[in-house]
Every structure is written in C-alpha cells, then in structure tokens.
Scaffold this active site. Structure first.
Site, PDB file in Angstrom:
ATOM      1  N   ASP A 177       0.831  -1.206   0.000  1.00 41.06           N
ATOM      2  CA  ASP A 177       0.000   0.000   0.000  1.00 41.06           C
ATOM      3  C   ASP A 177       0.868   1.261   0.000  1.00 41.06           C
ATOM      4  O   ASP A 177       2.068   1.191  -0.287  1.00 41.06           O
ATOM      5  CB  ASP A 177      -0.946  -0.022   1.205  1.00 41.06           C
ATOM      6  CG  ASP A 177      -2.324   0.527   0.865  1.00 41.06           C
ATOM      7  OD1 ASP A 177      -2.434   1.754   0.715  1.00 41.06           O
ATOM      8  OD2 ASP A 177      -3.264  -0.263   0.744  1.00 41.06           O
ATOM      9  N   HIS A 217      -3.533   5.641   3.798  1.00 42.24           N
ATOM     10  CA  HIS A 217      -4.409   4.695   3.102  1.00 42.24           C
ATOM     11  C   HIS A 217      -4.233   3.263   3.598  1.00 42.24           C
ATOM     12  O   HIS A 217      -5.205   2.558   3.884  1.00 42.24           O
ATOM     13  CB  HIS A 217      -4.140   4.771   1.589  1.00 42.24           C
ATOM     14  CG  HIS A 217      -5.074   3.953   0.760  1.00 42.24           C
ATOM     15  ND1 HIS A 217      -4.662   2.844   0.053  1.00 42.24           N
ATOM     16  CD2 HIS A 217      -6.391   4.078   0.513  1.00 42.24           C
ATOM     17  CE1 HIS A 217      -5.693   2.333  -0.603  1.00 42.24           C
ATOM     18  NE2 HIS A 217      -6.756   3.060  -0.336  1.00 42.24           N
ATOM     19  N   SER A 395     -10.857  -0.264  -2.450  1.00 42.03           N
ATOM     20  CA  SER A 395      -9.704  -0.330  -1.544  1.00 42.03           C
ATOM     21  C   SER A 395     -10.063  -1.022  -0.241  1.00 42.03           C
ATOM     22  O   SER A 395      -9.206  -1.638   0.398  1.00 42.03           O
ATOM     23  CB  SER A 395      -9.203   1.078  -1.225  1.00 42.03           C
ATOM     24  OG  SER A 395      -8.504   1.625  -2.300  1.00 42.03           O
TER      25      SER A 395
END
Length: 535
Positions: A177, A217, A395
C-alpha cells in the site's frame, strides 16, 4: 527561418535529455545452479515449506538477479536503477532514451521495454483511449461484538468462521500500500502490536524500514483485516500476522510503482507469506505516454500484472482491489487486478447491491472480472488517530475479502492456493451466472468451508514431501497405498527404499551425506519423480 531552426534545435535538445523509464531484461542468471542447490540463500524455511506443501518446485525465477549485471547497468552513463525483479530477471531504469538504448551493447542485456511503448521497436497496438485516474482511497467458541463492522463481516458469513475460532491464525498477510501512519500508535491496532502480529515491513520508495510513515491509506486498509475495537470494528482476520510494504508514492504516478510492487511481492514470497492484499491500481500516469488503455488489460502486458501472476504460481493468494472507475467513461478494471490468477475484488453496498464506482469487467480478452465482491460502500475502517469511521472504495472491499481468505485457509490449511481460490469462487452467489459488475458475486465462506471439508476429492491429490531441504527426516503425506519410496544419489545409486504403508510416513535420512538426491514414488496409480536436498 532562424527562429524555426532555433525551435527545432531546442525541441531536439529537450527530447535528448528527457528522462524515460524502462525495464531492462537480462539473458541469464550465471550462478543459478549454486542458488538452487542452496535454497535457503533465496527463500526462508517457511517459504520452502509452503512450496513443499503445495508441491511447487523451485525454478530459475527464484534465483536473484545477477548482481554484477545490476552493478554494470547502474554505473552506465546517465542510468539510475530504480528497482529490480528476480521473477522477471530485469531492472527498472531511468535515464535518457539514448542512454537507455545504449545498454543494448551490453552482452547480457536481452531486451529493453520502454514505459512509453512508442519508443519500443516492437510493434504495439495503438492506444484507443485512456483509463482515467481514480481515487484509490476511496458451536460457538468465539463471539465478537462487531459494532459497525458487523455487516461487512456477516455478508461473507465470516462471523460463522470466527465463532468456530478460525480467525486467520497461522497465516501471514502482506499488505502492499501507500503508507501505514498511526498503526504503531492507534488503539485499533494495539492487539497486533502487543501480540507481535506485525512481523516487519519495508518502505520501497524511500528504501528504508520506516513503514509506519508516508500515508494513511494502508492504515485504513489494514484495519479491515486486523483492526480490533470491541463493539466498533473487528477485522476479518484479527489473529493473522502481517508484513507492511509501502510500494505506492502518492505524490506522483509513475510505472516505477509497478516495479516496487513486484519487488514487494517477491520479498513476501521469500518470507513465506500466504496472502497478498493490494488496494492499488494503475491506469493513467503523469506522463500520458506511459498510460494504459483497455486493450492493455489482457493479463500479459503490464509489468505488475505479470508479477502478480507469478506470485500466484509460488503458492500465495493474491487479492487486488478492482478499481473505482465504474461510473466513469472508462469503467474497466486496471493493473494488476486484470491479471489472470489474482482475485480482483469489486465493491457492493450493505444490501449486496453493486456499488456504482466499482470498476467492471471483463478483461480485454474476455475473462470474468472482477472475480468476487465484498462490502466497499460505507465500509467501517479506522483512521490514523484510531477513530472508527466509514469509507467507500474497492480499496476496502479488497482487504475485507483478503482477511476472509486467510481465515478460511486457516480452517483448512492443507488446501493449495488453487483450491482456495476455487472454493471461494464456487461459494459466490453468482457463480453460475457471473456479471460484468459483480463477477461471480459475494462469496459465502461458511459454504466454502463446508464444501471443502465435505468434498469427495478432499485428499492430498499428489504426494507431498517435506521439509525440503531436509536434515534428519523426510515426511511423506499422500493417499498412496501399496507404494514404494526410492531415493537415489546424484550418481543414480539407490540409497534408500521404503514401502509406503501410511498416509503420513517418516523416512530417516540423518545418515545420508549432504547434497542433492532424487526421489521416485511409485504405486499402481502413481509414478512421481523429484529432487530433495539433504543438509
């Protein structure tokens, strides 16, 4: 005329110094035999055991890139080596077009593939349109109080596996990520920290081990799998272990991120990881000449997609978010979700309805994509400060599903990754009639577990020998009856012969000299040959 000539000179000069990205592929690996004879110099024992358990042989792709080749390329005029890949025997370089093309004079360079396909000598399909950049951030033994996360877990019948105390224990998930800020301090991750379930990681863009950095994220993504706040958020694999790899640079879009991705997948393989989750996708780059079109979504063009497929051949499950471009003018899945063997995960809402932002299929060559779906609209996640909020995007659908893959596999650890993938697909509600929006639909992991345990062919289909390399004993697991186990040295001399009498049988090799041996397993229905190393 003088002005025109000046402009022409400036144009030529600019193009001669413009930096390009390219992959340089090498012809061979000169020290391959040495590495293959000493596999622990390439892979951890856990990685070797995973290969052995799935009857996957070592091969040339496991051997590191020849370091002298990398050194010579890196010292070439104007060249910067950005990344490397042993699986694809290549390095990612940056330099001017002229300096990169000059590398073809090196005898060990097989070919060069520019990220700008117009610079390649091979013929390419003209790019018909570009996919737009998308927002990537978008009997009961245990009873959890899931709080807001109950829907995303129960939609997959994950709570039923949790109640049977299957929670990902014994499985390792690698998260690729953009960053994991706050994972080391925020409350939802303290269980992971306290119980040493985060095994390590790496920051590939910065080339350091500071992986609790860069971006938020990956933090929210990890929370979907490993987060734990009673009554608010329970991840789908709270007892799995994790490696955290930063491969994404959110400050720019460049193909080097694909090379970082493949590097991280190779490290994950070497560490013995079982499941890769990546909530990243590549479509359009800052340099438009590097961008993909739908015709490139064929499973063989993109560097990261080829790497993802190789990762699967090593025995890992590869789970990828499908993308968030479903309601754009170019709605199809991107890289590496379009790879053949990955599980590409689409998004649905709390009622299992298709989420309009979720990228659709099929792949350009007509394969079903996405593969399956999970909740990706208003998914419950953690922020870097530990606040429990909701967010939307494939995601989040991807890690919700990836955690369940690890949890399911922890319940039936003898399955191969091929079997895991198939049982998951077959349990999905649209398996008989897949759609371009949801693929095979939403899996039912309790059904997958029931099917796996009750399958008439749920046996060890081929003999499995482990550990490999061996020290004092070799263990044979098989369904063979009335068979023989033969072991030969490298001169072809028979050094051991045993009758196979049990499903799991130990053979003592303590007195054998170190080296390479060749085995043969025979029965009325089996004739299998292979290699095993005695340390």
């Amino acid at each position: 005329m003088k002005k025109l000539l000046l402009l022409l000179v400036l144009f030529v000069s600019f193009n001669s110094i413009a930096q390009e990205d390219a992959w340089v592929y090498f012809t061979n690996k000169p020290n391959a035999s040495t590495f293959l004879a000493n596999p622990l110099t390439m892979l951890s024992q856990r990685a070797l055991d995973r290969r052995t358990a799935q009857n996957i042989s070592l091969d040339i792709t496991d051997v590191p890139v020849h370091q002298p080749y990398i050194d010579q390329v890196s010292t070439s005029t104007g060249i910067t080596v950005m990344a490397q890949s042993k699986w694809l025997n290549s390095v990612h370089v940056r330099g001017t077009q002229a300096d990169i093309q000059a590398l073809t004079s090196l005898s060990f360079v097989d070919s060069i593939d520019f990220a700008n396909s117009a610079l390649n000598t091979r013929q390419v399909q003209p790019k018909d349109f570009k996919i737009k950049k998308v927002n990537k951030e978008l009997e009961e033994l245990v009873t959890y109080n899931y709080g807001g996360s109950d829907n995303q877990v129960q939609m997959l019948n994950g709570h039923l596996l949790h109640q049977q105390d299957y929670t990902g224990q014994g499985k390792i998930i690698s998260v690729l990520d953009s960053g994991f800020i706050g994972v080391d301090t925020a409350a939802p991750f303290q269980n992971l920290i306290t119980n040493n379930q985060i095994l390590g990681g790496y920051n590939f863009p910065d080339r350091n081990t500071n992986y609790f950095s860069r971006h938020n994220h990956g933090t929210s993504v990890l929370s979907c799998m490993g987060g734990f706040v009673d009554g608010q958020l329970i991840g789908t694999a709270p007892n799995a272990q994790y490696y955290l790899f930063i491969t994404e640079d959110v400050n720019s879009e460049n193909p080097v991120e694909e090379s970082y991705w493949v590097e991280a997948a190779e490290v994950a393989d070497s560490l013995g990881v079982d499941v890769i989750n990546s909530s990243l996708g590549y479509f359009e780059y800052d340099n438009p000449a590097y961008s993909y079109s739908y015709s490139d979504m064929n499973g063989t063009t993109a560097f990261a997609s080829r790497g993802a497929d190789i990762a699967f051949t090593k025995g890992m499950m590869v789970v990828i978010s499908a993308g968030n471009s479903g309601n754009s003018s170019n709605p199809h899945i991107g890289v590496p979700a379009e790879a053949t063997n990955v599980l590409a995960i689409g998004a649905v809402d709390s009622n299992e309805n298709y989420a309009s932002f979720s990228s659709i299929g099929p792949s350009f060559d007509g394969r079903v994509k996405p593969d399956v779906c999970a909740k990706g609209q208003q998914t419950t996640v953690s922020t870097t400060s530990g606040s429990i909020v909701t967010g939307s995007g494939t995601s989040y659908a991807s890690p919700v599903l990836a955690g369940m893959v690890a949890t399911f596999w922890s319940a039936v650890p003898s399955l191969t990754n091929v079997q895991v993938r198939q049982f998951i697909k077959e349990s999905a509600d649209l398996f008989a009639n897949p759609t371009v929006q949801k693929g095979y639909g939403v899996p039912d992991f309790q059904l997958a577990l029931t099917n796996a345990l009750n399958a008439t062919d749920f046996t060890i289909e081929s003999p499995i020998l482990y550990p490999n390399p061996a020290t004092s004993q070799i263990i044979l697991a098989s369904e063979i009856k009335n068979g023989s186990f033969l072991l030969f040295n490298n001169l072809g001399q028979l050094v051991k012969e045993e009758i196979i009498t049990k499903k799991v049988q130990n053979f003592n090799v303590e007195n054998l000299q170190s080296g390479i041996y060749y085995y043969q397993i025979t029965s009325p229905t089996t004739n299998l040959k292979g290699k095993i190393i005695k340390q």
